[in-house]
Design an enzyme around this catalytic site. Structure first.
Site, short mmCIF file in Angstrom:
data_model
loop_
_atom_site.label_atom_id
_atom_site.label_comp_id
_atom_site.label_asym_id
_atom_site.label_seq_id
_atom_site.Cartn_x
_atom_site.Cartn_y
_atom_site.Cartn_z
N LYS A 88 0.85 -1.18 0.00
CA LYS A 88 0.00 0.00 0.00
C LYS A 88 0.89 1.23 0.00
O LYS A 88 1.92 1.26 0.68
CB LYS A 88 -0.84 -0.03 1.27
CG LYS A 88 -1.85 1.08 1.39
CD LYS A 88 -2.69 0.85 2.64
CE LYS A 88 -3.33 2.12 3.12
NZ LYS A 88 -4.32 2.68 2.22
N ASN B 45 6.52 5.61 -0.67
CA ASN B 45 7.89 5.05 -0.69
C ASN B 45 8.47 4.79 0.69
O ASN B 45 9.68 4.87 0.88
CB ASN B 45 8.85 5.96 -1.47
CG ASN B 45 8.38 6.16 -2.89
OD1 ASN B 45 7.92 5.19 -3.53
ND2 ASN B 45 8.42 7.37 -3.38
N ARG B 46 7.61 4.54 1.64
CA ARG B 46 8.04 4.23 3.01
C ARG B 46 8.80 5.37 3.69
O ARG B 46 9.46 5.17 4.70
CB ARG B 46 8.91 2.95 3.04
CG ARG B 46 8.18 1.70 2.52
CD ARG B 46 7.06 1.34 3.49
NE ARG B 46 6.26 0.18 3.05
CZ ARG B 46 5.09 0.28 2.42
NH1 ARG B 46 4.56 1.45 2.13
NH2 ARG B 46 4.43 -0.80 2.10
N LEU B 47 8.73 6.57 3.10
CA LEU B 47 9.39 7.72 3.75
C LEU B 47 8.38 8.41 4.66
O LEU B 47 7.98 9.56 4.43
CB LEU B 47 9.94 8.69 2.70
CG LEU B 47 11.05 8.13 1.81
CD1 LEU B 47 11.65 9.23 0.93
CD2 LEU B 47 12.17 7.51 2.66
#
Ligand SMILES: Cc1cc2nc3c(=O)[nH]c(=O)nc-3n(C[C@H](O)[C@H](O)[C@H](O)COP(=O)(O)O)c2cc1C
Length: 216
Positions: free
Chosen positions: A10, A192-194
């Site tokens: 996600k 982007n998991r940031l």
């Protein structure tokens, strides 16, 4: 159909969190986020939170309870003081509460110290509950081993008769805990998991909060 867990992916894109937009007070920040959860909708129990305790066996244990109020002093929920969590908190008040709100892609993690709320506060909350829930609190010797469900049903029936025309008294072993926060982390999912993470830590004076950004 087989569940391919590694295909669950996600991208979190709903919002961002920057230092300039944070309230200096984490309780106010929590209030803003809680309003957002309600405004976005789609979550039945936005006040459901995970509470983790440390048992005498050295294991942490987490389970859900319902947040019933919060203010500058902290976060309040109600439970059986003799339950596993009730005993754990009385032996070791260091605890952790956490919320996950998928509709806003947010998580909040609160570390703090738990203490029993004053009895009159538990009394008034108990009195405000529907009779069925009051009787349920009397029936359930929470966390103890029982033989079967029938034990509960029989006890409830007996109590329903006993209190048919009477007010149900709050059991002494049932009441609230207040968790006084020492740190509160706000996590906002980002692409982007940031992800954005900010940690509020209470200052030594206990009056103000240090705010730091954490790596995701
Ligand atoms: C949505 C939800 C809400 C719950 N709310 C409470 C609550 O407010 N108080 C409570 O004692 N248990 C609540 N429970 C049950 C607890 O998760 C737990 O099973 C129970 O308190 C016994 O925990 P313990 O044996 O670790 O003490 C709730 C469970 C769920 C799934």
């Amino acid at each position: 159909m087989e569940n391919k867990l590694h295909d669950y992916r996600k991208s979190y894109e709903k919002a961002s969190l920057i230092r300039e937009n944070l309230d200096e007070n984490p309780i106010q920040q929590f209030r803003t986020w809680f309003y957002d959860v309600e405004r976005f909708g789609g979550i039945d129990e936005a006040n459901a939170m995970t509470i983790s305790t440390l048992g005498d066996d050295g294991f942490p244990k987490s389970r859900i309870v319902l947040l019933k109020s919060y203010d500058e002093h902290g976060f309040v929920f109600y439970t059986n003081y003799e339950s596993e969590k009730g005993q754990a908190l009385q032996n070791n008040p260091q605890t952790c509460l956490s919320f996950f709100w998928p509709n806003t892609e947010r998580q909040v993690i609160i570390k703090g110290m738990a203490e029993k709320v004053p009895e009159n506060r538990s009394d008034s909350y108990f009195a405000s509950r529907p009779k069925g829930s009051q009787l349920g609190a009397l029936v359930s010797n929470q966390s103890s081993v029982i033989k079967n469900r029938q034990v509960l049903e029989d006890e409830l029936e007996a109590l329903e008769k006993k209190y048919a025309d009477k007010e149900v008294p709050r059991p002494e072993n049932w009441g609230g805990f207040l968790v006084r926060p020492e740190s509160i982390e706000f996590w906002q999912g980002r692409p982007n998991r940031l992800h954005d993470r900010f940690l509020y830590t209470k200052s030594d004076s206990g009056y103000d909060w240090k705010i730091e950004r954490l790596a995701p």
